[in-house]
Write a protein that holds these residues in place. Structure first.
Motif, mmCIF file in Angstrom:
data_model
loop_
_atom_site.group_PDB
_atom_site.id
_atom_site.type_symbol
_atom_site.label_atom_id
_atom_site.label_comp_id
_atom_site.label_asym_id
_atom_site.label_seq_id
_atom_site.Cartn_x
_atom_site.Cartn_y
_atom_site.Cartn_z
ATOM 1 N N SER A 152 -1.625 16.301 -11.108
ATOM 2 C CA SER A 152 -1.206 16.803 -9.549
ATOM 3 C C SER A 152 -1.193 15.602 -8.780
ATOM 4 N N TYR A 153 -0.452 15.359 -7.868
ATOM 5 C CA TYR A 153 -0.231 14.319 -6.796
ATOM 6 C C TYR A 153 0.730 14.803 -5.419
ATOM 7 N N PRO A 154 0.636 14.037 -4.461
ATOM 8 C CA PRO A 154 1.252 14.249 -3.245
ATOM 9 C C PRO A 154 2.635 13.507 -3.466
ATOM 10 N N GLU A 155 3.665 14.148 -3.048
ATOM 11 C CA GLU A 155 4.810 13.532 -2.914
ATOM 12 C C GLU A 155 4.724 12.300 -2.058
ATOM 13 N N HIS A 156 4.087 12.129 -1.179
ATOM 14 C CA HIS A 156 4.060 11.138 -0.178
ATOM 15 C C HIS A 156 2.492 10.956 -0.123
ATOM 16 N N PHE A 157 1.884 9.601 -0.262
ATOM 17 C CA PHE A 157 0.337 9.184 0.170
ATOM 18 C C PHE A 157 0.234 9.190 1.626
ATOM 19 N N ARG A 158 -0.770 9.843 2.080
ATOM 20 C CA ARG A 158 -1.193 9.500 3.548
ATOM 21 C C ARG A 158 -2.472 9.149 3.702
ATOM 22 N N ALA A 159 -3.064 8.647 4.892
ATOM 23 C CA ALA A 159 -4.277 8.587 5.087
ATOM 24 C C ALA A 159 -4.828 7.383 4.441
ATOM 25 N N GLY A 160 -5.897 7.042 4.137
ATOM 26 C CA GLY A 160 -6.529 5.671 3.577
ATOM 27 C C GLY A 160 -6.534 5.284 2.000
ATOM 28 N N ASN A 161 -6.114 6.305 1.392
ATOM 29 C CA ASN A 161 -6.121 6.137 -0.067
ATOM 30 C C ASN A 161 -5.158 6.880 -0.742
ATOM 31 N N ARG A 162 -4.969 6.724 -2.128
ATOM 32 C CA ARG A 162 -3.932 7.326 -2.932
ATOM 33 C C ARG A 162 -4.710 8.183 -3.990
ATOM 34 N N LYS A 163 -4.556 9.578 -3.855
ATOM 35 C CA LYS A 163 -5.366 10.323 -4.677
ATOM 36 C C LYS A 163 -4.443 11.100 -5.643
ATOM 37 N N VAL A 164 -4.802 11.463 -6.866
ATOM 38 C CA VAL A 164 -4.309 12.201 -7.776
ATOM 39 C C VAL A 164 -5.227 12.873 -8.598
ATOM 40 N N GLN A 165 -4.862 14.160 -9.103
ATOM 41 C CA GLN A 165 -5.900 14.833 -9.976
ATOM 42 C C GLN A 165 -5.283 14.881 -11.387
ATOM 43 N N LEU A 166 -6.324 14.931 -12.106
ATOM 44 C CA LEU A 166 -5.688 14.863 -13.601
ATOM 45 C C LEU A 166 -6.699 15.985 -14.561
ATOM 46 N N GLU A 167 -6.186 16.333 -15.295
ATOM 47 C CA GLU A 167 -6.873 17.149 -16.501
ATOM 48 C C GLU A 167 -6.127 16.964 -17.786
ATOM 49 N N GLY A 168 -6.875 16.450 -18.594
ATOM 50 C CA GLY A 168 -6.122 15.991 -19.830
ATOM 51 C C GLY A 168 -6.370 14.361 -20.047
ATOM 52 N N GLU A 169 -5.147 13.886 -20.594
ATOM 53 C CA GLU A 169 -5.142 12.545 -20.844
ATOM 54 C C GLU A 169 -3.874 11.500 -20.189
ATOM 55 N N ALA A 170 -3.977 10.379 -19.696
ATOM 56 C CA ALA A 170 -2.862 10.032 -19.183
ATOM 57 C C ALA A 170 -3.322 8.321 -19.095
ATOM 58 N N PHE A 171 -2.369 7.567 -19.223
ATOM 59 C CA PHE A 171 -2.296 6.183 -18.981
ATOM 60 C C PHE A 171 -1.743 6.045 -17.476
ATOM 61 N N PHE A 172 -2.496 4.821 -16.741
ATOM 62 C CA PHE A 172 -2.067 4.432 -15.382
ATOM 63 C C PHE A 172 -1.782 3.134 -15.439
ATOM 64 N N GLU A 173 -0.413 2.751 -14.829
ATOM 65 C CA GLU A 173 -0.264 1.435 -14.358
ATOM 66 C C GLU A 173 -0.374 1.363 -13.017
ATOM 67 N N VAL A 174 -1.303 0.982 -12.323
ATOM 68 C CA VAL A 174 -1.218 1.378 -10.601
ATOM 69 C C VAL A 174 -0.878 0.259 -9.926
ATOM 70 N N ALA A 175 0.102 0.498 -8.884
ATOM 71 C CA ALA A 175 0.876 -0.542 -8.162
ATOM 72 C C ALA A 175 -0.378 -1.078 -7.237
ATOM 73 N N HIS A 176 -0.714 -2.289 -7.007
ATOM 74 C CA HIS A 176 -1.412 -2.975 -6.306
ATOM 75 C C HIS A 176 -1.473 -2.863 -4.882
ATOM 76 N N ASP A 177 -2.451 -2.338 -4.139
ATOM 77 C CA ASP A 177 -2.465 -2.195 -2.682
ATOM 78 C C ASP A 177 -3.855 -2.331 -2.370
ATOM 79 N N ALA A 178 -4.445 -3.537 -1.754
ATOM 80 C CA ALA A 178 -5.749 -3.479 -1.492
ATOM 81 C C ALA A 178 -6.145 -2.757 -0.322
ATOM 82 N N GLU A 179 -5.576 -2.464 0.202
ATOM 83 C CA GLU A 179 -5.933 -1.474 1.516
ATOM 84 C C GLU A 179 -5.799 0.075 1.118
ATOM 85 N N HIS A 180 -5.372 0.331 0.261
ATOM 86 C CA HIS A 180 -5.346 1.689 -0.157
ATOM 87 C C HIS A 180 -5.849 1.961 -1.667
#
Length: 322
Positions: free
Chosen positions: A134-162
């Motif tokens: 579960s994730y927002p269509e657009h990220f707002r505020a000071g962070n990028r937050k998602v919810q996971l139940e189960g298993e996933a592999f993430f390649e996170v785009a670098h953003d030092a401020e968020h």
């Protein structure tokens, strides 16, 4: 001079409820930077202006007042709330969420199903079988937050401020830009976070005491949810998750019981392992996106075993013990 004209134009659009989310954001910025002009502009009109909210913006459980509310009273009330809430930043964010709410997206995988999802910030997620993201269509505020139940592999785009945050029950994983795997099935007692590159902070919110660990590449955090314990271990074979994220599982001398456990998770089935097979070792590759009978056919090459379906579950047994 240009900002003053823009402020006046956006103020008129604001009064007529014609502002887009972007225009409202700009209007509030100009008010913040031009406080004197904004106060003079409002004082000329707010006593005679009625504040009528757009249809659909007010929840149905909030009663609609029959009397007219002046914009001055409305602004005073909002200002008081904003001071308590923490200032202009929260004001702007709150208004944006009210006028243009962010749609919450959800991806659900069935048994033996794997999907790749790309988020707005460029982050890529490989979602495993029987997993929900579960994730927002657009990220707002000071962070990028998602919810996971189960298993996933993430390649996170670098953003030092968020920071990028993955919430999985009581476990929260925070990164800036990295690649890692999270296994956090709700029905399982243990949650595992394995790091391939970058740096990850993992925290456990527990009743007894909150715990935190920072891991580096080829390390893993294992969380026992029942015991509310978190510990860090070295995991030199972390690279296997590059194939596992696609549904391809590589086993190089793995106990058969552990392989059975993976098959049960990926196909959402129950498998009974016959006596004497628990400690048998399996070498091979399993494509967990294929039909379950193909994976079981490969599995029973170990020790002359066989498999059969028994009602709603499968049984793996030695020849002659059926």
């Amino acid at each position: 001079m240009e900002e003053k004209k823009q402020l006046e134009l956006l103020y008129r659009r604001y009064l007529s409820n014609e502002c887009t989310a972007e225009e409202l954001d700009r209007f509030l910025e100009l008010l913040h930077d031009n406080e004197e002009e904004g106060r003079a502009l409002m004082s000329a009109t707010w006593n005679n202006t009625e504040a009528v909210p757009d249809s659909g913006l007010v929840p149905s459980f909030i009663p609609s007042p029959s009397r007219k509310i002046t914009l001055r009273l409305f602004i005073k009330a909002v200002a008081a709330v904003l001071l308590l809430a923490g200032g202009l930043y929260f004001f702007r964010t709150g208004w944006l969420n009210l006028i243009s709410p962010v749609r919450q997206m959800e991806v659900k995988n069935a048994a033996a199903e794997h999907k790749q999802v790309q988020l707005e910030d460029g982050t890529r997620v490989w979602l495993s079988a029987n997993s929900n993201l579960s994730y927002p269509e657009h990220f707002r505020a000071g962070n990028r937050k998602v919810q996971l139940e189960g298993e996933a592999f993430f390649e996170v785009a670098h953003d030092a401020e968020h920071p990028f945050i993955v919430s999985a029950g009581p476990v929260q994983t925070t990164v800036l830009g990295t690649s890692f795997n999270i296994e956090a099935y709700g029905a399982k007692n243990k949650t595992r976070i394995t790091l391939l590159s970058g740096k990850v902070s993992v925290s456990l919110q527990a009743d007894k005491n909150n715990q935190q660990a920072i891991i580096l590449p080829n390390q893993q955090v294992v969380i026992d949810k029942q015991a509310e314990k978190l510990h860090k271990v070295d995991f030199p074979q972390a690279g296997v998750f590059l194939q596992r994220r696609l549904g391809f599982y590589v086993y190089k001398g793995t106990a058969l019981a552990e392989v059975i456990h993976d098959i049960e998770t990926q196909y959402d089935v129950k498998i009974e392992l016959g006596h004497g097979l628990e400690n048998e070792i399996f070498y091979g590759n399993l494509d967990m996106t294929a039909a379950i009978n193909q994976s079981l056919d490969k599995l029973v090459t170990v020790g002359g075993a066989k498999w059969k379906r028994n009602g709603n579950q499968y049984v793996v047994f030695r020849s002659g013990n059926d």
